[in-house]
Write an enzyme that holds these catalytic residues in place. Structure first.
Site, mmCIF file in Angstrom:
data_model
loop_
_atom_site.group_PDB
_atom_site.id
_atom_site.type_symbol
_atom_site.label_atom_id
_atom_site.label_comp_id
_atom_site.label_asym_id
_atom_site.label_seq_id
_atom_site.Cartn_x
_atom_site.Cartn_y
_atom_site.Cartn_z
ATOM 1 N N ASP A 42 -21.143 -77.037 135.925
ATOM 2 C CA ASP A 42 -21.008 -77.118 134.464
ATOM 3 C C ASP A 42 -20.985 -78.579 134.023
ATOM 4 O OD1 ASP A 42 -20.032 -75.600 131.846
ATOM 5 O OD2 ASP A 42 -18.832 -77.425 132.030
ATOM 6 N N TYR A 47 -20.617 -85.360 128.403
ATOM 7 C CA TYR A 47 -19.881 -85.869 129.576
ATOM 8 C C TYR A 47 -20.494 -87.159 130.141
ATOM 9 C CZ TYR A 47 -17.905 -81.111 129.635
ATOM 10 O OH TYR A 47 -17.307 -79.925 129.306
ATOM 11 N N LYS A 72 -24.464 -78.446 127.827
ATOM 12 C CA LYS A 72 -24.052 -78.113 126.459
ATOM 13 C C LYS A 72 -24.560 -79.156 125.484
ATOM 14 C CE LYS A 72 -19.702 -76.851 128.635
ATOM 15 N NZ LYS A 72 -19.456 -78.049 129.473
ATOM 16 N N HIS A 105 -21.853 -76.585 122.222
ATOM 17 C CA HIS A 105 -20.560 -77.037 122.770
ATOM 18 C C HIS A 105 -19.379 -76.666 121.863
ATOM 19 C CE1 HIS A 105 -19.013 -80.403 125.640
ATOM 20 N NE2 HIS A 105 -18.056 -79.531 125.406
ATOM 21 N N LEU A 186 -7.023 -74.345 134.992
ATOM 22 C CA LEU A 186 -5.766 -74.661 135.682
ATOM 23 C C LEU A 186 -4.763 -75.284 134.712
ATOM 24 C CD1 LEU A 186 -7.365 -76.236 138.895
ATOM 25 C CD2 LEU A 186 -6.380 -73.935 138.666
ATOM 26 N N ILE A 226 -14.228 -72.457 135.701
ATOM 27 C CA ILE A 226 -14.934 -73.685 136.096
ATOM 28 C C ILE A 226 -13.938 -74.827 136.321
ATOM 29 C CG2 ILE A 226 -17.215 -73.134 135.162
ATOM 30 C CD1 ILE A 226 -16.426 -74.684 132.592
ATOM 31 N N ARG A 228 -12.148 -78.182 137.613
ATOM 32 C CA ARG A 228 -12.623 -79.534 137.965
ATOM 33 C C ARG A 228 -11.622 -80.160 138.911
ATOM 34 N NH1 ARG A 228 -10.470 -84.371 135.217
ATOM 35 N NH2 ARG A 228 -9.555 -82.846 133.794
ATOM 36 N N SER A 229 -12.108 -80.916 139.858
ATOM 37 C CA SER A 229 -11.238 -81.787 140.632
ATOM 38 C C SER A 229 -12.030 -83.016 141.020
ATOM 39 C CB SER A 229 -10.704 -81.076 141.891
ATOM 40 O OG SER A 229 -9.985 -82.007 142.676
ATOM 41 N N ARG A 234 -9.811 -80.474 147.379
ATOM 42 C CA ARG A 234 -9.315 -79.520 146.370
ATOM 43 C C ARG A 234 -10.473 -78.697 145.788
ATOM 44 N NH1 ARG A 234 -5.483 -83.601 145.622
ATOM 45 N NH2 ARG A 234 -6.490 -84.684 143.900
ATOM 46 N N ASN A 238 -10.562 -74.685 145.819
ATOM 47 C CA ASN A 238 -10.663 -73.928 144.558
ATOM 48 C C ASN A 238 -11.712 -72.823 144.633
ATOM 49 O OD1 ASN A 238 -8.684 -75.553 143.497
ATOM 50 N ND2 ASN A 238 -10.049 -76.792 142.231
HETATM 51 N N1 LIG Z 1 -16.493 -76.404 126.489
HETATM 52 C C1 LIG Z 1 -15.532 -77.268 126.284
HETATM 53 O O1 LIG Z 1 -15.248 -77.660 125.145
HETATM 54 C C2 LIG Z 1 -14.746 -77.769 127.462
HETATM 55 C C3 LIG Z 1 -13.524 -78.428 127.246
HETATM 56 C C4 LIG Z 1 -12.810 -78.856 128.350
HETATM 57 C C5 LIG Z 1 -13.323 -78.655 129.633
HETATM 58 N N2 LIG Z 1 -14.536 -78.035 129.810
HETATM 59 C C6 LIG Z 1 -15.115 -77.793 131.164
HETATM 60 O O2 LIG Z 1 -14.145 -77.135 131.970
HETATM 61 C C7 LIG Z 1 -13.913 -77.898 133.145
HETATM 62 C C8 LIG Z 1 -12.489 -77.680 133.625
HETATM 63 O O3 LIG Z 1 -11.539 -78.027 132.658
HETATM 64 P P1 LIG Z 1 -10.646 -79.352 132.787
HETATM 65 O O4 LIG Z 1 -11.364 -80.311 133.659
HETATM 66 O O5 LIG Z 1 -10.348 -79.793 131.419
HETATM 67 O O6 LIG Z 1 -9.274 -78.841 133.406
HETATM 68 P P2 LIG Z 1 -8.804 -78.040 134.724
HETATM 69 O O7 LIG Z 1 -9.949 -77.678 135.601
HETATM 70 O O8 LIG Z 1 -7.875 -76.976 134.268
HETATM 71 O O9 LIG Z 1 -7.881 -79.109 135.445
HETATM 72 C C9 LIG Z 1 -8.366 -80.262 136.073
HETATM 73 C C10 LIG Z 1 -7.135 -80.979 136.661
HETATM 74 O O10 LIG Z 1 -6.539 -80.135 137.656
HETATM 75 C C11 LIG Z 1 -6.360 -80.857 138.862
HETATM 76 N N3 LIG Z 1 -6.689 -79.954 139.978
HETATM 77 C C12 LIG Z 1 -7.877 -79.343 140.221
HETATM 78 N N4 LIG Z 1 -7.798 -78.589 141.337
HETATM 79 C C13 LIG Z 1 -6.546 -78.732 141.810
HETATM 80 C C14 LIG Z 1 -5.876 -78.213 142.943
HETATM 81 N N5 LIG Z 1 -6.483 -77.396 143.786
HETATM 82 N N6 LIG Z 1 -4.576 -78.567 143.127
HETATM 83 C C15 LIG Z 1 -3.956 -79.417 142.269
HETATM 84 N N7 LIG Z 1 -4.541 -79.951 141.171
HETATM 85 C C16 LIG Z 1 -5.840 -79.607 140.945
HETATM 86 C C17 LIG Z 1 -7.336 -82.015 138.796
HETATM 87 O O11 LIG Z 1 -6.775 -83.136 139.433
HETATM 88 P P3 LIG Z 1 -7.557 -83.870 140.645
HETATM 89 O O12 LIG Z 1 -8.831 -84.378 140.058
HETATM 90 O O13 LIG Z 1 -6.609 -84.939 141.057
HETATM 91 O O14 LIG Z 1 -7.775 -82.840 141.722
HETATM 92 C C18 LIG Z 1 -7.489 -82.272 137.300
HETATM 93 O O15 LIG Z 1 -6.529 -83.221 136.873
HETATM 94 C C19 LIG Z 1 -14.246 -79.326 132.703
HETATM 95 O O16 LIG Z 1 -14.412 -80.206 133.785
HETATM 96 C C20 LIG Z 1 -15.479 -79.088 131.906
HETATM 97 O O17 LIG Z 1 -16.606 -78.884 132.765
HETATM 98 C C21 LIG Z 1 -15.235 -77.580 128.737
#
Ligand SMILES: NC(=O)c1ccc[n+]([C@@H]2O[C@H](COP(=O)([O-])OP(=O)(O)OC[C@H]3O[C@@H](n4cnc5c(N)ncnc54)[C@H](OP(=O)(O)O)[C@@H]3O)[C@@H](O)[C@H]2O)c1
Length: 274
Positions: A42, A47, A72, A105, A186, A226, A228-229, A234, A238
């Site tokens: 994604d 980005y 997006k 988006h 997460l 989806i 992210r790490s 990790r 995941n």
């Molecule tokens: N459509 C939209 O408007 C929108 C908005 C926000 C996000 N997104 C998409 O959704 C994706 C995911 O959302 P997000 O990145 O905001 O948040 P997320 O995936 O909920 O959380 C990412 C955070 O969790 C930590 N993490 C990941 N796996 C882990 C594990 N196994 N154990 C412990 N910590 C872990 C990561 O730290 P580390 O890096 O240190 O592992 C990072 O700080 C984005 O990357 C993007 O592609 C879309």
């Protein structure tokens, strides 16, 4: 490979989120995710990592048609003409001829939805994307978008994690055969992992708290996550959520955390949420 069927699209149930991943690190993490089994990536024009994501896809050595690639279009670029140019620019940066899924988006308060959905349908008809969908749409906006679209919409990508109730949006997606793709699955790590509703099943299933939360997502009908790490290990972990199941009680206890009603992504351009 666990996939969710959504109006003709077959979307891998776990994808790699790439927001904040940049440059060489992004390429290496995408490549390593694919080597760990991921087939769904994604990204977004916003980005500023599409070139790096494209390089990672090519470095994996996998054929293009083995990957499900989403990008997006930023909400300021969704007028007729702008949207098509944005998708063309994304393809150029990614180094590919087509997306598997092109998403609006965010909805726009100034561009007519009919124009944006018309333009989105045109990029589909031209073969620039295999599927189309939306992101950050409310249940009302989903109804409007579905009514306006010639090609069926494959998904709505929205914030979803145990601290946020998305039943209304999920029902609207289900009603129209669309998947709901969970972003921030997460809740960005936060304090979720230490709570007994997550930590206890992690211990009893021999899994990490993140794996419990991701399992909670993919065990729900029509839901894709989806995460992210920035860490390859990790990222690998995941993806390892298909070899166990949570009990109904464990699922219900995690869902009950929604009482916190915590939304992470809320901006002045956000729609009026359900
Ligand atoms: N459509 C939209 O408007 C929108 C908005 C926000 C996000 N997104 C998409 O959704 C994706 C995911 O959302 P997000 O990145 O905001 O948040 P997320 O995936 O909920 O959380 C990412 C955070 O969790 C930590 N993490 C990941 N796996 C882990 C594990 N196994 N154990 C412990 N910590 C872990 C990561 O730290 P580390 O890096 O240190 O592992 C990072 O700080 C984005 O990357 C993007 O592609 C879309």
């Amino acid at each position: 490979m666990h996939r969710v069927s959504a109006n003709g699209a077959k979307i891998p149930a776990i994808g790699l989120g790439t927001w904040t991943l940049r440059d060489e690190a992004a390429s290496e993490l995408v490549e390593s995710a694919i080597k760990s089994g991921y087939r769904h990536i994604d990204t977004a024009a916003m980005y500023e990592n599409e070139e790096a994501v494209g390089a990672g896809l090519r470095a994996s050595g996998l054929a293009r048609d083995e990957i499900f690639l989403t990008s997006k279009i930023w909400y300021t670029d969704i007028a007729e003409g702008d949207l098509q140019r944005s998708v063309e620019a994304s393809l150029k940066r990614l180094g590919t001829d087509y997306l598997d899924l092109a998403l609006i988006h965010w909805p726009s308060k100034s561009v007519a939805l009919a124009d944006s959905i018309g333009a989105l349908n045109e990029v589909h008809t031209r073969g620039l994307t295999r599927n189309i969908g939306v992101s950050n749409f409310t249940s009302t906006l989903i109804e409007e978008a579905v009514a306006l679209s010639t090609h069926p919409l494959a998904c709505n990508q929205v914030e979803y994690h145990p601290f946020l109730n998305q039943d209304t949006v999920k029902s609207a997606c289900n009603r129209h055969g669309m998947a709901m793709v969970s972003y921030c699955p997460l809740a960005r790590g936060s304090d979720l992992f230490g709570l007994p509703e997550v930590a206890d099943p992690a211990q009893s299933h021999g899994k990490t708290p993140a794996q419990i939360v991701l399992r909670w997502h993919v065990q729900q009908e029509g839901v894709i996550a989806i995460p992210r790490s920035s860490n390859a290990e990790r990222i690998r972990q995941n993806f390892e959520v298909f070899d166990f199941a949570l009990s109904d009680d464990e699922m219900a206890a995690i869902s009950a955390l929604r009482e916190r009603n915590h939304r992470i992504c809320d901006f002045d351009f956000s729609p009026d949420w359900d």
